[in-house]
Motif scaffolding. Structure first.
Motif, PDB file in Angstrom:
ATOM      1  N   TYR A  20       0.848  -1.196   0.000  1.00  0.00           N
ATOM      2  CA  TYR A  20       0.000   0.000   0.000  1.00  0.00           C
ATOM      3  C   TYR A  20       0.877   1.236   0.000  1.00  0.00           C
ATOM      4  CZ  TYR A  20      -3.570   3.374   1.082  1.00  0.00           C
ATOM      5  OH  TYR A  20      -4.425   4.436   1.019  1.00  0.00           O
ATOM      6  N   ASP A  21       0.752   2.038  -1.032  1.00  0.00           N
ATOM      7  CA  ASP A  21       1.516   3.266  -1.184  1.00  0.00           C
ATOM      8  C   ASP A  21       0.542   4.434  -1.184  1.00  0.00           C
ATOM      9  OD1 ASP A  21       2.933   5.495  -2.119  1.00  0.00           O
ATOM     10  OD2 ASP A  21       4.358   4.228  -3.176  1.00  0.00           O
ATOM     11  N   HIS A  22       0.624   5.316  -0.169  1.00  0.00           N
ATOM     12  CA  HIS A  22      -0.320   6.425  -0.054  1.00  0.00           C
ATOM     13  C   HIS A  22      -0.163   7.428  -1.198  1.00  0.00           C
ATOM     14  CE1 HIS A  22      -2.070   5.527   3.889  1.00  0.00           C
ATOM     15  NE2 HIS A  22      -0.895   5.043   4.180  1.00  0.00           N
ATOM     16  N   ASN A  23       0.997   7.495  -1.820  1.00  0.00           N
ATOM     17  CA  ASN A  23       1.208   8.458  -2.896  1.00  0.00           C
ATOM     18  C   ASN A  23       0.710   7.953  -4.238  1.00  0.00           C
ATOM     19  OD1 ASN A  23       2.401  10.505  -1.389  1.00  0.00           O
ATOM     20  ND2 ASN A  23       4.400   9.513  -1.447  1.00  0.00           N
ATOM     21  N   THR A  24       0.912   6.677  -4.523  1.00  0.00           N
ATOM     22  CA  THR A  24       0.574   6.163  -5.847  1.00  0.00           C
ATOM     23  C   THR A  24      -0.662   5.278  -5.871  1.00  0.00           C
ATOM     24  OG1 THR A  24       2.082   4.291  -5.526  1.00  0.00           O
ATOM     25  CG2 THR A  24       2.979   6.236  -6.601  1.00  0.00           C
ATOM     26  N   ASN A  25      -1.195   4.947  -4.677  1.00  0.00           N
ATOM     27  CA  ASN A  25      -2.440   4.161  -4.614  1.00  0.00           C
ATOM     28  C   ASN A  25      -2.338   2.890  -5.455  1.00  0.00           C
ATOM     29  OD1 ASN A  25      -4.823   4.100  -3.269  1.00  0.00           O
ATOM     30  ND2 ASN A  25      -5.969   5.340  -4.704  1.00  0.00           N
ATOM     31  N   GLU A  26      -1.248   2.159  -5.296  1.00  0.00           N
ATOM     32  CA  GLU A  26      -0.938   1.039  -6.173  1.00  0.00           C
ATOM     33  C   GLU A  26      -1.928  -0.117  -6.066  1.00  0.00           C
ATOM     34  OE1 GLU A  26       2.086   2.465  -8.468  1.00  0.00           O
ATOM     35  OE2 GLU A  26       1.221   0.471  -8.557  1.00  0.00           O
ATOM     36  N   GLN A  27      -2.793  -0.108  -5.024  1.00  0.00           N
ATOM     37  CA  GLN A  27      -3.752  -1.197  -4.917  1.00  0.00           C
ATOM     38  C   GLN A  27      -4.809  -1.128  -6.018  1.00  0.00           C
ATOM     39  OE1 GLN A  27      -3.745   1.408  -3.039  1.00  0.00           O
ATOM     40  NE2 GLN A  27      -5.763   2.027  -2.354  1.00  0.00           N
ATOM     41  N   GLN A  28      -4.966   0.011  -6.665  1.00  0.00           N
ATOM     42  CA  GLN A  28      -5.937   0.161  -7.737  1.00  0.00           C
ATOM     43  C   GLN A  28      -5.238  -0.085  -9.069  1.00  0.00           C
ATOM     44  OE1 GLN A  28      -8.374   3.657  -7.536  1.00  0.00           O
ATOM     45  NE2 GLN A  28      -8.459   3.629  -5.327  1.00  0.00           N
ATOM     46  N   LYS A  29      -5.169  -1.324  -9.481  1.00  0.00           N
ATOM     47  CA  LYS A  29      -4.388  -1.680 -10.658  1.00  0.00           C
ATOM     48  C   LYS A  29      -5.134  -1.428 -11.960  1.00  0.00           C
ATOM     49  CE  LYS A  29      -0.674  -3.233  -8.590  1.00  0.00           C
ATOM     50  NZ  LYS A  29       0.621  -2.559  -8.746  1.00  0.00           N
ATOM     51  N   LEU A  30      -6.432  -1.703 -11.987  1.00  0.00           N
ATOM     52  CA  LEU A  30      -7.172  -1.676 -13.243  1.00  0.00           C
ATOM     53  C   LEU A  30      -8.139  -0.493 -13.275  1.00  0.00           C
ATOM     54  CD1 LEU A  30      -8.021  -5.464 -13.612  1.00  0.00           C
ATOM     55  CD2 LEU A  30      -6.159  -4.202 -14.691  1.00  0.00           C
ATOM     56  N   PRO A  31      -8.194   0.226 -14.395  1.00  0.00           N
ATOM     57  CA  PRO A  31      -9.156   1.321 -14.520  1.00  0.00           C
ATOM     58  C   PRO A  31     -10.558   0.787 -14.746  1.00  0.00           C
ATOM     59  CG  PRO A  31      -8.009   1.005 -16.594  1.00  0.00           C
ATOM     60  CD  PRO A  31      -7.373   0.062 -15.608  1.00  0.00           C
ATOM     61  N   PRO A  32     -11.588   1.621 -14.532  1.00  0.00           N
ATOM     62  CA  PRO A  32     -12.961   1.195 -14.841  1.00  0.00           C
ATOM     63  C   PRO A  32     -13.101   0.824 -16.310  1.00  0.00           C
ATOM     64  CG  PRO A  32     -12.960   3.201 -13.524  1.00  0.00           C
ATOM     65  CD  PRO A  32     -11.541   2.962 -13.930  1.00  0.00           C
ATOM     66  N   LYS A  33     -13.981  -0.132 -16.584  1.00  0.00           N
ATOM     67  CA  LYS A  33     -14.231  -0.536 -17.966  1.00  0.00           C
ATOM     68  C   LYS A  33     -15.106   0.502 -18.656  1.00  0.00           C
ATOM     69  CE  LYS A  33     -13.855  -5.457 -16.875  1.00  0.00           C
ATOM     70  NZ  LYS A  33     -14.547  -6.776 -16.869  1.00  0.00           N
ATOM     71  N   GLU A  34     -14.859   0.699 -19.945  1.00  0.00           N
ATOM     72  CA  GLU A  34     -15.546   1.753 -20.689  1.00  0.00           C
ATOM     73  C   GLU A  34     -17.009   1.395 -20.947  1.00  0.00           C
ATOM     74  OE1 GLU A  34     -14.765   4.574 -24.631  1.00  0.00           O
ATOM     75  OE2 GLU A  34     -13.359   2.956 -24.104  1.00  0.00           O
ATOM     76  N   ILE A  35     -17.870   2.426 -20.896  1.00  0.00           N
ATOM     77  CA  ILE A  35     -19.292   2.232 -21.163  1.00  0.00           C
ATOM     78  C   ILE A  35     -19.861   3.543 -21.698  1.00  0.00           C
ATOM     79  CG2 ILE A  35     -20.091   2.934 -18.871  1.00  0.00           C
ATOM     80  CD1 ILE A  35     -22.143   0.621 -19.029  1.00  0.00           C
ATOM     81  N   TYR A  36     -20.893   3.447 -22.546  1.00  0.00           N
ATOM     82  CA  TYR A  36     -21.555   4.658 -23.018  1.00  0.00           C
ATOM     83  C   TYR A  36     -22.534   5.130 -21.958  1.00  0.00           C
ATOM     84  CZ  TYR A  36     -24.647   7.846 -25.439  1.00  0.00           C
ATOM     85  OH  TYR A  36     -25.375   8.948 -25.779  1.00  0.00           O
ATOM     86  N   ASP A  37     -22.491   6.418 -21.649  1.00  0.00           N
ATOM     87  CA  ASP A  37     -23.408   7.004 -20.671  1.00  0.00           C
ATOM     88  C   ASP A  37     -23.471   8.503 -20.940  1.00  0.00           C
ATOM     89  OD1 ASP A  37     -24.964   7.751 -18.556  1.00  0.00           O
ATOM     90  OD2 ASP A  37     -23.709   6.856 -17.001  1.00  0.00           O
ATOM     91  N   SER A  38     -24.657   9.002 -21.320  1.00  0.00           N
ATOM     92  CA  SER A  38     -24.814  10.423 -21.618  1.00  0.00           C
ATOM     93  C   SER A  38     -25.135  11.252 -20.375  1.00  0.00           C
ATOM     94  CB  SER A  38     -25.930  10.621 -22.659  1.00  0.00           C
ATOM     95  OG  SER A  38     -27.161  10.124 -22.165  1.00  0.00           O
ATOM     96  N   ASP A  39     -25.377  10.588 -19.244  1.00  0.00           N
ATOM     97  CA  ASP A  39     -25.751  11.285 -18.019  1.00  0.00           C
ATOM     98  C   ASP A  39     -24.529  11.950 -17.387  1.00  0.00           C
ATOM     99  OD1 ASP A  39     -27.092  12.226 -15.842  1.00  0.00           O
ATOM    100  OD2 ASP A  39     -27.390  10.276 -14.894  1.00  0.00           O
ATOM    101  N   ILE A  40     -24.699  13.191 -16.944  1.00  0.00           N
ATOM    102  CA  ILE A  40     -23.609  13.905 -16.284  1.00  0.00           C
ATOM    103  C   ILE A  40     -23.460  13.457 -14.834  1.00  0.00           C
ATOM    104  CG2 ILE A  40     -22.787  16.183 -15.566  1.00  0.00           C
ATOM    105  CD1 ILE A  40     -24.244  17.356 -17.948  1.00  0.00           C
ATOM    106  N   GLY A  41     -24.578  13.175 -14.172  1.00  0.00           N
ATOM    107  CA  GLY A  41     -24.537  12.753 -12.778  1.00  0.00           C
ATOM    108  C   GLY A  41     -24.093  13.879 -11.855  1.00  0.00           C
ATOM    109  N   LYS A  42     -23.569  13.499 -10.695  1.00  0.00           N
ATOM    110  CA  LYS A  42     -23.068  14.467  -9.713  1.00  0.00           C
ATOM    111  C   LYS A  42     -21.651  14.077  -9.297  1.00  0.00           C
ATOM    112  CE  LYS A  42     -27.660  15.547  -7.807  1.00  0.00           C
ATOM    113  NZ  LYS A  42     -28.497  15.558  -6.579  1.00  0.00           N
TER     114      LYS A  42
END
Length: 204
Positions: free
Chosen positions: A26-48
């Motif tokens: 666990y590296d507080h600077n690089t957050n290395e535990q998050q290896k994979l980005p979210p998978k791409e999806i179409y979404d026209s909603d802006i959300g919050k």
């Protein structure tokens, strides 16, 4: 070597190995535990979106020395599937009303501070909070209904260049990474014939 000395040596070895693993895991600077980005999806909603810098200024420390340079390569909408979170039936209706932890995040192939990445992408990549997921749906007669949940993110992929001082010289390092900003939940509904069976993953 006495048994007592051997035991002390083994304990010290175990402590050192655990300490080394903790620093690596666990590296507080690089957050290395998050290896994979979210998978791409179409979404026209802006959300919050959460963690905008206009509402949440950066209080953590930026990197010292020559600041890194960033180039945003691509932006897209992405998702992380949380799974099926509520079940009801037979027939009737099913409802979900539960608070979950939500957060932004990032990953970089080289060491870059969260401050510098946040300044480059325009949101606090370390921001986290909680949000209640609320959804309901009628169930067909004789069926079991299930409500599933996505986290949706604005994702930015980037190239980054850093300069590290070593023996009086600046060493150039180049890498890449991504940052994600949570902006909404997305809900899914599915039905099964058995309460012991879940619908398939809607993204498969």
């Amino acid at each position: 070597m006495s048994k007592k000395l051997i035991a002390v040596f083994l304990v010290l070895s175990l402590v050192l190995s655990i300490s080394s693993f903790s620093v690596f895991a666990y590296d507080h600077n690089t957050n290395e535990q998050q290896k994979l980005p979210p998978k791409e999806i179409y979404d026209s909603d802006i959300g919050k979106p959460i963690g905008d810098l206009t509402d949440n200024p950066l209080f953590f420390k930026r990197s010292t020395g020559v600041p890194p340079t960033f180039k945003i390569k691509r932006t897209y909408k992405g998702y992380d599937w949380r799974g099926w979170k509520a079940q009801g039936g037979k027939g009737g209706s099913v409802s979900l009303s539960k608070s979950f932890g939500i957060s932004n995040g990032f990953n970089s192939s080289i060491s870059v501070s969260a401050y510098d990445i946040s300044a480059a992408v325009g949101f606090n990549v370390s921001y986290s909070t909680s949000e209640t997921a609320t959804y309901s749906h009628d169930i067909s007669d004789g069926k079991y209904g299930h409500i599933g949940l996505d986290d949706r993110f604005n994702v930015k992929e980037f190239d980054v260049t850093t300069y590290v001082s070593s023996h009086g010289q600046l060493l150039k390092k180049e890498g890449s990474g991504w940052a994600k900003q949570w902006y909404k939940y997305a809900y899914y509904y599915g039905e099964t014939d058995s309460k012991y069976k879940e619908p398939p993953n809607p993204h498969n």
